[in-house]
Design an enzyme around this catalytic site. Structure first.
Site, PDB file in Angstrom:
ATOM      1  N   ASN A   1       0.842  -1.199   0.000  1.00  0.00           N
ATOM      2  CA  ASN A   1       0.000   0.000   0.000  1.00  0.00           C
ATOM      3  C   ASN A   1       0.879   1.251   0.000  1.00  0.00           C
ATOM      4  O   ASN A   1       0.623   2.208  -0.730  1.00  0.00           O
ATOM      5  CB  ASN A   1      -0.903  -0.027   1.242  1.00  0.00           C
ATOM      6  CG  ASN A   1      -2.176   0.735   1.080  1.00  0.00           C
ATOM      7  OD1 ASN A   1      -2.746   0.790   0.007  1.00  0.00           O
ATOM      8  ND2 ASN A   1      -2.635   1.327   2.164  1.00  0.00           N
TER       9      ASN A   1
ATOM     10  N   ILE B   1      -5.524   4.795  -7.371  1.00  0.00           N
ATOM     11  CA  ILE B   1      -5.447   3.515  -6.658  1.00  0.00           C
ATOM     12  C   ILE B   1      -5.629   3.943  -5.204  1.00  0.00           C
ATOM     13  O   ILE B   1      -4.698   4.412  -4.563  1.00  0.00           O
ATOM     14  CB  ILE B   1      -4.087   2.806  -6.866  1.00  0.00           C
ATOM     15  CG1 ILE B   1      -3.768   2.606  -8.345  1.00  0.00           C
ATOM     16  CG2 ILE B   1      -4.072   1.486  -6.110  1.00  0.00           C
ATOM     17  CD1 ILE B   1      -4.675   1.671  -9.093  1.00  0.00           C
ATOM     18  N   PRO B   2      -6.858   3.822  -4.677  1.00  0.00           N
ATOM     19  CA  PRO B   2      -7.240   4.528  -3.444  1.00  0.00           C
ATOM     20  C   PRO B   2      -6.692   3.946  -2.141  1.00  0.00           C
ATOM     21  O   PRO B   2      -7.435   3.470  -1.281  1.00  0.00           O
ATOM     22  CB  PRO B   2      -8.760   4.470  -3.489  1.00  0.00           C
ATOM     23  CG  PRO B   2      -9.056   3.199  -4.221  1.00  0.00           C
ATOM     24  CD  PRO B   2      -7.971   3.061  -5.249  1.00  0.00           C
ATOM     25  N   CYS B   3      -5.384   4.047  -1.965  1.00  0.00           N
ATOM     26  CA  CYS B   3      -4.761   3.564  -0.728  1.00  0.00           C
ATOM     27  C   CYS B   3      -5.222   4.382   0.479  1.00  0.00           C
ATOM     28  O   CYS B   3      -5.116   3.918   1.611  1.00  0.00           O
ATOM     29  CB  CYS B   3      -3.244   3.551  -0.849  1.00  0.00           C
ATOM     30  SG  CYS B   3      -2.519   5.113  -1.325  1.00  0.00           S
ATOM     31  N   HIS B   4      -5.768   5.566   0.238  1.00  0.00           N
ATOM     32  CA  HIS B   4      -6.271   6.390   1.353  1.00  0.00           C
ATOM     33  C   HIS B   4      -7.501   5.756   2.008  1.00  0.00           C
ATOM     34  O   HIS B   4      -7.865   6.124   3.113  1.00  0.00           O
ATOM     35  CB  HIS B   4      -6.592   7.819   0.879  1.00  0.00           C
ATOM     36  CG  HIS B   4      -7.662   7.903  -0.157  1.00  0.00           C
ATOM     37  ND1 HIS B   4      -7.411   7.688  -1.504  1.00  0.00           N
ATOM     38  CD2 HIS B   4      -8.982   8.170  -0.058  1.00  0.00           C
ATOM     39  CE1 HIS B   4      -8.538   7.829  -2.176  1.00  0.00           C
ATOM     40  NE2 HIS B   4      -9.506   8.114  -1.327  1.00  0.00           N
TER      41      HIS B   4
END
Length: 166
Positions: A115, A124-127
């Site tokens: 991540n 790429i929604p690592c949040h």
């Protein structure tokens, strides 16, 4: 292969978009005062599309991204990043849940490491990945940005639901 660079001035800081004629390779927050450099004379379409789609995201118009991007990483990292794209807009998932999603529930630390190596912030929604206890943990752009992004998505999703009722 020539790489190109575009800066987008988001509400939470300047985002640097890097890519080629074919695809975006990196979308990362950079510590700059402003985005003095919009792009180069012949900025490729993927970078222009990324810039415009990020703008739509921040204005609450877009929830998914459709421009071409390139993921550079190990097979495991790409598997984690692919799973990240399945986390719905305005929702979160824990690192453990993400490990279970990829079929390796003991790989929580490895999932966290993958991540952290994501170079395509927001897209790429690592949040959207949080600690098992619901706390915000780890975000390369800073926890305050992670908090802002999650709140932004919740607010925009609620507005969309509300406008659908009218």
């Amino acid at each position: 292969m020539t790489t190109y660079k575009v800066h987008y001035a988001s509400p939470i800081g300047v985002i640097e978009i890097i890519g080629t004629e074919q695809a975006v390779q990196s979308i990362l927050f950079v510590e700059k005062e402003s985005s003095e450099e919009w792009g180069q004379a012949k900025t490729p379409t993927p970078l222009i599309d990324c810039f415009n789609q990020l703008d739509e995201y921040f204005r609450g118009i877009r929830q998914q991204f459709t421009f071409p991007y390139e993921l550079k990483g190990t097979d495991f990292q790409r598997e984690v990043w692919s799973a990240l794209t399945e986390i719905p807009y305005a929702k979160t998932q824990s690192y453990k849940e993400l490990a279970v999603t990829i079929g390796n529930e003991k790989a929580i630390r490895a999932v966290g490491s993958a991540n952290g190596k994501n170079k395509l912030s927001i897209v790429i929604p690592c949040h959207r990945v949080i600690g098992s206890n619901g706390t915000l943990t780890g975000y390369a752009g800073g926890l305050w940005r992670k908090e802002w992004l999650l709140e932004h998505e919740k607010t925009m999703a609620a507005k969309k639901i509300e406008s659908g009722r009218k």
